[in-house]
Design a protein around this motif. Sequence first.
Motif, PDB file in Angstrom:
ATOM      1  N   GLU A  40       0.825  -1.211   0.000  1.00  0.00           N
ATOM      2  CA  GLU A  40       0.000   0.000   0.000  1.00  0.00           C
ATOM      3  C   GLU A  40       0.858   1.260   0.000  1.00  0.00           C
ATOM      4  OE1 GLU A  40      -3.155   0.542  -0.584  1.00  0.00           O
ATOM      5  OE2 GLU A  40      -3.731  -1.558  -0.618  1.00  0.00           O
ATOM      6  N   LEU A  41       1.932   1.270   0.775  1.00  0.00           N
ATOM      7  CA  LEU A  41       2.825   2.436   0.796  1.00  0.00           C
ATOM      8  C   LEU A  41       3.448   2.660  -0.580  1.00  0.00           C
ATOM      9  CD1 LEU A  41       4.507   1.959   4.286  1.00  0.00           C
ATOM     10  CD2 LEU A  41       2.884   3.761   3.644  1.00  0.00           C
ATOM     11  N   ALA A  42       3.867   1.581  -1.222  1.00  0.00           N
ATOM     12  CA  ALA A  42       4.443   1.693  -2.570  1.00  0.00           C
ATOM     13  C   ALA A  42       3.389   2.207  -3.553  1.00  0.00           C
ATOM     14  CB  ALA A  42       4.997   0.344  -3.018  1.00  0.00           C
ATOM     15  N   TYR A  43       2.175   1.711  -3.418  1.00  0.00           N
ATOM     16  CA  TYR A  43       1.096   2.124  -4.310  1.00  0.00           C
ATOM     17  C   TYR A  43       0.786   3.609  -4.127  1.00  0.00           C
ATOM     18  CZ  TYR A  43      -2.946   1.252  -7.297  1.00  0.00           C
ATOM     19  OH  TYR A  43      -3.843   1.259  -8.324  1.00  0.00           O
ATOM     20  N   ILE A  44       0.777   4.060  -2.877  1.00  0.00           N
ATOM     21  CA  ILE A  44       0.559   5.480  -2.589  1.00  0.00           C
ATOM     22  C   ILE A  44       1.654   6.326  -3.238  1.00  0.00           C
ATOM     23  CG2 ILE A  44       0.587   7.209  -0.723  1.00  0.00           C
ATOM     24  CD1 ILE A  44      -0.828   4.973   1.000  1.00  0.00           C
ATOM     25  N   ALA A  45       2.892   5.867  -3.158  1.00  0.00           N
ATOM     26  CA  ALA A  45       4.001   6.592  -3.774  1.00  0.00           C
ATOM     27  C   ALA A  45       3.810   6.715  -5.283  1.00  0.00           C
ATOM     28  CB  ALA A  45       5.328   5.896  -3.460  1.00  0.00           C
ATOM     29  N   VAL A  46       3.410   5.634  -5.915  1.00  0.00           N
ATOM     30  CA  VAL A  46       3.179   5.653  -7.366  1.00  0.00           C
ATOM     31  C   VAL A  46       2.015   6.574  -7.699  1.00  0.00           C
ATOM     32  CG1 VAL A  46       2.466   4.258  -9.355  1.00  0.00           C
ATOM     33  CG2 VAL A  46       4.189   3.382  -7.752  1.00  0.00           C
ATOM     34  N   MET A  47       0.933   6.477  -6.941  1.00  0.00           N
ATOM     35  CA  MET A  47      -0.224   7.330  -7.204  1.00  0.00           C
ATOM     36  C   MET A  47       0.131   8.814  -7.084  1.00  0.00           C
ATOM     37  SD  MET A  47      -3.332   5.240  -5.447  1.00  0.00           S
ATOM     38  CE  MET A  47      -4.646   6.003  -6.387  1.00  0.00           C
ATOM     39  N   ALA A  48       0.921   9.155  -6.086  1.00  0.00           N
ATOM     40  CA  ALA A  48       1.344  10.548  -5.932  1.00  0.00           C
ATOM     41  C   ALA A  48       2.210  10.976  -7.116  1.00  0.00           C
ATOM     42  CB  ALA A  48       2.094  10.733  -4.620  1.00  0.00           C
ATOM     43  N   ALA A  49       3.094  10.106  -7.561  1.00  0.00           N
ATOM     44  CA  ALA A  49       4.003  10.440  -8.661  1.00  0.00           C
ATOM     45  C   ALA A  49       3.271  10.640  -9.987  1.00  0.00           C
ATOM     46  CB  ALA A  49       5.062   9.356  -8.811  1.00  0.00           C
ATOM     47  N   ARG A  51       0.031  11.456 -10.161  1.00  0.00           N
ATOM     48  CA  ARG A  51      -1.045  12.400  -9.887  1.00  0.00           C
ATOM     49  C   ARG A  51      -2.440  11.782  -9.911  1.00  0.00           C
ATOM     50  NH1 ARG A  51      -0.050  17.963 -12.803  1.00  0.00           N
ATOM     51  NH2 ARG A  51      -1.424  18.571 -11.138  1.00  0.00           N
ATOM     52  N   LEU A  52      -2.567  10.567  -9.406  1.00  0.00           N
ATOM     53  CA  LEU A  52      -3.873   9.921  -9.264  1.00  0.00           C
ATOM     54  C   LEU A  52      -4.401  10.187  -7.858  1.00  0.00           C
ATOM     55  CD1 LEU A  52      -3.359   6.523 -11.102  1.00  0.00           C
ATOM     56  CD2 LEU A  52      -4.724   8.474 -11.837  1.00  0.00           C
ATOM     57  N   GLU A  53      -4.623  11.447  -7.581  1.00  0.00           N
ATOM     58  CA  GLU A  53      -4.976  11.885  -6.236  1.00  0.00           C
ATOM     59  C   GLU A  53      -6.341  11.386  -5.769  1.00  0.00           C
ATOM     60  OE1 GLU A  53      -4.346  16.080  -6.645  1.00  0.00           O
ATOM     61  OE2 GLU A  53      -2.318  15.665  -7.367  1.00  0.00           O
ATOM     62  N   SER A  54      -7.239  11.072  -6.688  1.00  0.00           N
ATOM     63  CA  SER A  54      -8.578  10.647  -6.264  1.00  0.00           C
ATOM     64  C   SER A  54      -8.541   9.316  -5.509  1.00  0.00           C
ATOM     65  CB  SER A  54      -9.527  10.541  -7.457  1.00  0.00           C
ATOM     66  OG  SER A  54      -9.131   9.501  -8.328  1.00  0.00           O
ATOM     67  N   GLY A  55      -7.550   8.478  -5.778  1.00  0.00           N
ATOM     68  CA  GLY A  55      -7.442   7.191  -5.096  1.00  0.00           C
ATOM     69  C   GLY A  55      -6.626   7.226  -3.820  1.00  0.00           C
ATOM     70  N   ILE A  56      -5.982   8.346  -3.554  1.00  0.00           N
ATOM     71  CA  ILE A  56      -5.107   8.459  -2.379  1.00  0.00           C
ATOM     72  C   ILE A  56      -5.856   8.161  -1.077  1.00  0.00           C
ATOM     73  CG2 ILE A  56      -3.784  10.107  -0.972  1.00  0.00           C
ATOM     74  CD1 ILE A  56      -2.082   9.260  -3.274  1.00  0.00           C
ATOM     75  N   PRO A  57      -7.024   8.772  -0.817  1.00  0.00           N
ATOM     76  CA  PRO A  57      -7.691   8.504   0.468  1.00  0.00           C
ATOM     77  C   PRO A  57      -7.979   7.018   0.708  1.00  0.00           C
ATOM     78  CG  PRO A  57      -8.640  10.445  -0.541  1.00  0.00           C
ATOM     79  CD  PRO A  57      -7.730   9.820  -1.571  1.00  0.00           C
ATOM     80  N   PHE A  58      -8.471   6.326  -0.298  1.00  0.00           N
ATOM     81  CA  PHE A  58      -8.771   4.898  -0.146  1.00  0.00           C
ATOM     82  C   PHE A  58      -7.516   4.118   0.230  1.00  0.00           C
ATOM     83  CE2 PHE A  58      -8.973   0.575  -1.753  1.00  0.00           C
ATOM     84  CZ  PHE A  58     -10.169   0.123  -1.243  1.00  0.00           C
ATOM     85  N   HIS A  59      -6.435   4.367  -0.489  1.00  0.00           N
ATOM     86  CA  HIS A  59      -5.220   3.589  -0.249  1.00  0.00           C
ATOM     87  C   HIS A  59      -4.499   4.006   1.033  1.00  0.00           C
ATOM     88  CE1 HIS A  59      -5.471   0.950  -3.632  1.00  0.00           C
ATOM     89  NE2 HIS A  59      -5.983   1.966  -4.300  1.00  0.00           N
ATOM     90  N   VAL A  60      -4.652   5.241   1.449  1.00  0.00           N
ATOM     91  CA  VAL A  60      -4.127   5.656   2.756  1.00  0.00           C
ATOM     92  C   VAL A  60      -4.846   4.882   3.853  1.00  0.00           C
ATOM     93  CG1 VAL A  60      -4.081   7.561   4.423  1.00  0.00           C
ATOM     94  CG2 VAL A  60      -3.247   7.917   2.087  1.00  0.00           C
ATOM     95  N   LYS A  61      -6.155   4.785   3.736  1.00  0.00           N
ATOM     96  CA  LYS A  61      -6.913   4.041   4.750  1.00  0.00           C
ATOM     97  C   LYS A  61      -6.547   2.560   4.742  1.00  0.00           C
ATOM     98  CE  LYS A  61     -10.518   7.392   4.920  1.00  0.00           C
ATOM     99  NZ  LYS A  61     -11.720   7.682   5.602  1.00  0.00           N
ATOM    100  N   MET A  62      -6.295   2.011   3.559  1.00  0.00           N
ATOM    101  CA  MET A  62      -5.854   0.615   3.472  1.00  0.00           C
ATOM    102  C   MET A  62      -4.490   0.451   4.155  1.00  0.00           C
ATOM    103  SD  MET A  62      -8.097  -1.330   1.980  1.00  0.00           S
ATOM    104  CE  MET A  62      -7.139  -2.718   1.448  1.00  0.00           C
ATOM    105  N   ALA A  63      -3.587   1.376   3.882  1.00  0.00           N
ATOM    106  CA  ALA A  63      -2.256   1.311   4.485  1.00  0.00           C
ATOM    107  C   ALA A  63      -2.357   1.434   6.008  1.00  0.00           C
ATOM    108  CB  ALA A  63      -1.353   2.409   3.921  1.00  0.00           C
ATOM    109  N   LYS A  64      -3.174   2.376   6.460  1.00  0.00           N
ATOM    110  CA  LYS A  64      -3.357   2.571   7.895  1.00  0.00           C
ATOM    111  C   LYS A  64      -3.927   1.306   8.540  1.00  0.00           C
ATOM    112  CE  LYS A  64      -5.573   5.655  11.245  1.00  0.00           C
ATOM    113  NZ  LYS A  64      -6.441   6.845  11.408  1.00  0.00           N
ATOM    114  N   SER A  65      -4.894   0.680   7.879  1.00  0.00           N
ATOM    115  CA  SER A  65      -5.498  -0.538   8.437  1.00  0.00           C
ATOM    116  C   SER A  65      -4.501  -1.699   8.478  1.00  0.00           C
ATOM    117  CB  SER A  65      -6.744  -0.933   7.650  1.00  0.00           C
ATOM    118  OG  SER A  65      -6.410  -1.472   6.396  1.00  0.00           O
ATOM    119  N   ASN A  66      -3.426  -1.579   7.700  1.00  0.00           N
ATOM    120  CA  ASN A  66      -2.377  -2.598   7.708  1.00  0.00           C
ATOM    121  C   ASN A  66      -1.168  -2.166   8.529  1.00  0.00           C
ATOM    122  OD1 ASN A  66      -3.081  -5.030   5.971  1.00  0.00           O
ATOM    123  ND2 ASN A  66      -3.773  -3.330   4.695  1.00  0.00           N
ATOM    124  N   GLY A  67      -1.345  -1.129   9.355  1.00  0.00           N
ATOM    125  CA  GLY A  67      -0.317  -0.746  10.307  1.00  0.00           C
ATOM    126  C   GLY A  67       0.582   0.415   9.942  1.00  0.00           C
TER     127      GLY A  67
END
Length: 102
Positions: A40-49, A51-67
């Motif tokens: 999830e952290l890697a995916y967030i990095a790619v999304m930021a790079a 500019r797929l910002e619309s998916g950031i909140p979902f994947h942040v929550k997924m990353a958070k739920s995984n610690g």
Amino acid sequence: MKVSKSFEVFAKEAPEVQAAWMETVQKLDAASKLDKKTEELAYIAVMAAVRLESGIPFHVKMAKSNGATRDEIISAILVGLPAVGNIVTTSLPAAIEAYDED
């Protein structure tokens, strides 16, 4: 967890394509050798790079739920600075807001 508005429209307007897409996503996820938090952290990095910002909140929550910690989320976004420049910082507000919810 709530998905982005664009993904909701995709699912509603092209359900067969969305189902095929999700099947592929699930197969790729199963093939990954990364643990869920790292993935999830890697995916967030790619999304930021890219500019797929619309998916950031979902994947942040997924990353958070995984610690993932708040600092790890921020670092995942900023890891792309040397490669793509400060454009990644545009994802920070959505990421921080999503992490701090709940």
